[in-house]
Design an enzyme around this catalytic site. Structure first.
Site, PDB file in Angstrom:
ATOM      1  N   LYS A 188       0.829  -1.209   0.000  1.00 51.62           N
ATOM      2  CA  LYS A 188       0.000   0.000   0.000  1.00 51.62           C
ATOM      3  C   LYS A 188       0.872   1.270   0.000  1.00 51.62           C
ATOM      4  CE  LYS A 188      -3.396  -2.656  -0.381  1.00 51.62           C
ATOM      5  NZ  LYS A 188      -4.466  -3.168   0.450  1.00 51.62           N
TER       6      LYS A 188
HETATM    7  C1  LIG Z   1      -5.532  -4.316   0.705  1.00 59.40           C
HETATM    8  C2  LIG Z   1      -6.994  -4.107   0.673  1.00 59.40           C
HETATM    9  C3  LIG Z   1      -7.824  -4.431   1.761  1.00 59.40           C
HETATM   10  C4  LIG Z   1      -7.318  -5.174   2.954  1.00 59.40           C
HETATM   11  O1  LIG Z   1      -6.290  -4.546   3.605  1.00 59.40           O
HETATM   12  P1  LIG Z   1      -5.464  -5.343   4.726  1.00 59.40           P
HETATM   13  O2  LIG Z   1      -4.791  -4.260   5.493  1.00 59.40           O
HETATM   14  O3  LIG Z   1      -4.512  -6.231   3.996  1.00 59.40           O
HETATM   15  O4  LIG Z   1      -6.447  -6.090   5.542  1.00 59.40           O
HETATM   16  C5  LIG Z   1      -9.158  -4.104   1.701  1.00 59.40           C
HETATM   17  N1  LIG Z   1      -9.681  -3.494   0.624  1.00 59.40           N
HETATM   18  C6  LIG Z   1      -8.935  -3.195  -0.463  1.00 59.40           C
HETATM   19  C7  LIG Z   1      -9.577  -2.487  -1.608  1.00 59.40           C
HETATM   20  C8  LIG Z   1      -7.571  -3.507  -0.467  1.00 59.40           C
HETATM   21  O5  LIG Z   1      -6.832  -3.210  -1.539  1.00 59.40           O
END
Ligand SMILES: *Cc1c(COP(=O)(O)O)cnc(C)c1O
Length: 393
Positions: A188
């Site tokens: 991210k």
């Molecule tokens: C990565 C992601 C999540 C989940 O995030 P985590 O921190 O890995 O639980 C949820 N929604 C979207 C759109 C994502 O890209």
């Protein structure tokens, strides 16, 4: 010869980690307090300030943030929650874990975000919430969505996993709805390894999420084991183990200092790709809308096999063979067997998401990429696309 050798493979979504994060992590290790404590509180404070949000609670992931937001919103059995099919499975799994029924509204194929008109068409008297996802970092159309929510008394939980820097009409993503959920997963925009954060509009929702995120206990360990005398805790809900550690927050605090510099770097890469691919038969992302800020989390191209002369999956394999890691964000949720079997979803129910899910390829756009890396990606794309030998007049 491949553009990049096996040893030099460009890993998709690799985070940029610098010396200050390593030093801060070492400082936490030496402090002896690894768990939830002062650094988590500081990260909540700084992240909240960065986005001008009202209340923030750090958690172990965005999935946890979505789950607890739905619970704090009072969503449960018998309720319907509308979301998009073009998202990570965690969005819809959190709705299922809250006990509610997920309902998919198709996307606008230009923005790839949930289409407010499709949402409107799916409202029933059991609809209790909307979970918009700011796909790739492009803000959803929050004006019509919030208007619908206000009219119908619906909760809004924004999935901001791609959207740390996103703004819509001068306001930060995650501050429109009742809750805004962020991810600091390794791919991210800023990372803590695993990690998440939730914004809430109301103080009591933040307090509820804090309790649900730590076993349903009334006092966290930092306060219980402090120097003010022993304090008993009381369990007031059957909670979860969803707290963030100081080890994670230490990385997050340093990453947050660089969030805008990283965003600017991704914007440069985004613009370079748009320019380099302008004449190719690939579908390119639409320009960001006026009066918004796109977070540039993903750069996805569409491979239409008719136009490109190569299938999407062959393009993915071709890029990998050239030494470039690529991603798919996402196969439509209607393609997965669990949801098909449990909810009867079919790819044809949401045709725009299905088509895009079958054509899309995400190219690397991490702030870690050097100029050379970016040029390698461009060269690989040009190598993988079949040469158009004769343009038909
Ligand atoms: C990565 C992601 C999540 C989940 O995030 P985590 O921190 O890995 O639980 C949820 N929604 C979207 C759109 C994502 O890209």
């Amino acid at each position: 010869m491949a553009v990049r050798s096996k040893e030099n493979f460009l890993v998709f979504g690799a985070p940029r980690i610098e010396e200050d994060e390593i030093q801060e992590l070492e400082a936490v290790m030496r402090s002896g307090w690894l768990g939830t404590g002062p650094r988590v509180a500081a990260f909540e404070h700084d992240f909240c300030r960065y986005r001008s949000a009202e209340h923030a609670v750090a958690l172990s992931s965005c999935s946890a943030a979505l789950h607890l937001s739905l619970l704090a919103a009072g969503i449960g059995s018998g309720d319907e929650v509308i979301t998009t099919p073009l998202t990570f499975c965690a969005t819809v799994n959190s709705i299922i874990h809250a006990g509610a029924t997920p309902v998919l509204a198709d996307i606008d194929p230009r923005t790839m975000n949930i289409d407010p008109e499709q949402v409107r068409a799916l409202l029933t008297d059991r609809t209790r919430a909307i979970v918009p996802v700011h796909f790739a970092g492009r803000p959803c159309e929050m004006d019509p969505l919030m208007e619908m929510a206000t009219q119908r008394g619906l909760k809004v939980i924004e999935d901001c996993a791609h959207a740390i820097e996103t703004e819509y009409h001068g306001r930060s993503a995650g501050t429109f709805g009742d809750f805004g959920c962020f991810s600091f997963y390794v791919t991210k925009n800023i990372v803590t390894g695993e990690g998440g954060m939730v914004f809430t509009r109301r103080e009591e929702d933040a307090a509820r999420i804090k309790i649900l995120g730590l076993h349903g206990m009334t006092k966290d360990a930092w306060k219980r084991f402090g120097d003010e005398g022993y304090k008993h805790y009381y369990v007031v809900a059957a909670g979860f183990k969803y707290n963030m550690m100081d080890l994670q927050a230490a990385i997050g605090l340093k990453q947050l200092e660089k969030v805008d510099a990283y965003w600017r770097r991704r914007q440069v890469i985004w613009n370079r790709y748009c320019e380099a691919f302008a004449e190719l038969p690939l579908g390119l992302p639409a320009a960001p809308e006026a009066n918004t800020r796109h977070a540039h989390h993903l750069f996805n191209v569409l491979v239409d096999s008719e136009r490109c002369g190569i299938s999407r999956d062959d393009f993915l394999n071709g890029m990998t063979a050239q030494g470039i890691g690529v991603g798919v964000h996402y196969l439509s949720l209607t393609e997965h067997p669990y949801y098909q079997e449990t909810y009867g979803w079919k790819p044809e129910d949401t045709p725009h998401a299905t088509r895009i899910g079958r054509q899309t390829v995400s190219l690397p756009i991490s702030a870690k990429l050097s100029d050379r890396d970016v040029e390698d990606v461009i060269e690989a794309v040009c190598c993988v696309l079949p040469q158009r030998t004769a343009d038909v007049a």
